[in-house]
Design a protein around this motif. Structure first.
Motif, PDB file in Angstrom:
ATOM      1  N   ASP A  74      12.283  -1.359  -2.540  1.00  0.00           N
ATOM      2  CA  ASP A  74      12.184  -0.048  -1.881  1.00  0.00           C
ATOM      3  C   ASP A  74      10.753   0.153  -1.395  1.00  0.00           C
ATOM      4  N   ARG A  79       9.134   3.444  -2.804  1.00  0.00           N
ATOM      5  CA  ARG A  79       9.311   3.808  -4.220  1.00  0.00           C
ATOM      6  C   ARG A  79       8.036   4.381  -4.822  1.00  0.00           C
ATOM      7  N   THR A  84      13.442  -0.300 -11.795  1.00  0.00           N
ATOM      8  CA  THR A  84      12.651  -0.130 -10.577  1.00  0.00           C
ATOM      9  C   THR A  84      13.197  -0.997  -9.443  1.00  0.00           C
TER      10      THR A  84
END
Length: 197
Positions: free
Chosen positions: A187, A190, A183
């Motif tokens: 981001d 995300r 992960t």
């Protein structure tokens, strides 16, 4: 030099000069600033750091009297990839989290969760953060005895499902799951990590 000024010096030594800052004051609290740092190496990252949370030690809300010197001190750090979302709107939610020890008697510590009461920025999939371990990006700032050092704690945005899963399984289990699935916690757009298997 006051604690706040020393904390700012520690931030600039680690991250460079901030390219922007905003100030927020909540009723009954000292002014909280949020500084923005853009990575100079062109890595496309932007970092937001609170300033002012460390002016007083955090106090256990069950304590009869607040000690003006002893107790943990902290500032908060959030790192995201630039240009993928309107992350500059995170300033007020970040300042609110930094004011929580003064306003609500919260003691911020690694592994804890902080709820922002809404999206971290417009259309963000995150409404809370996991407090990470300090000392990586910005070293702890030592203060004279009997004061504890100022710790610069990274914040890791969580989706509501991740926050609920963390409440059941714990912070370490969630971080292991993030790691296992690769992960990208920086981001700002995300999706939540898979939690079912």
């Amino acid at each position: 030099m006051r604690v706040r000024e020393r904390a700012e010096q520690q931030l600039t030594e680690a991250l460079g000069e901030p390219d922007a800052r905003a100030s927020v004051t909540f009723l009954g609290t000292e002014r909280i600033e949020v500084l923005r740092f853009v990575t100079p190496d062109g890595g496309g990252l932007v970092r937001y750091a609170t300033l002012g949370m460390c002016a007083a030690p955090m106090t256990d809300p069950t304590a009869a009297v607040a000690d003006p010197l002893r107790g943990p001190r902290a500032e908060l750090l959030l790192t995201v990839r630039a240009g993928r979302a309107d992350t500059d709107r995170v300033l007020r939610p970040l300042a609110a989290l930094a004011a929580a020890p003064q306003v609500e008697g919260v003691v911020v510590a690694p592994g804890g969760s902080l709820d922002t009461g809404g999206p971290l920025w417009p259309n963000a999939p995150f409404t809370s953060v996991l407090v990470g371990e300090p000392g990586g990006l910005v070293p702890d700032l030592a203060l004279p005895d009997p004061c504890e050092p100022v710790r610069f704690m990274p914040l890791l945005p969580m989706t509501p499902n991740e926050a609920a899963w963390k409440r059941v399984h714990g912070a370490e289990a969630l971080q292991e799951r993030w790691l296992r699935h690769g992960t990208d916690l920086r981001d700002p757009a995300r999706a939540g990590v898979r939690l079912g298997e």
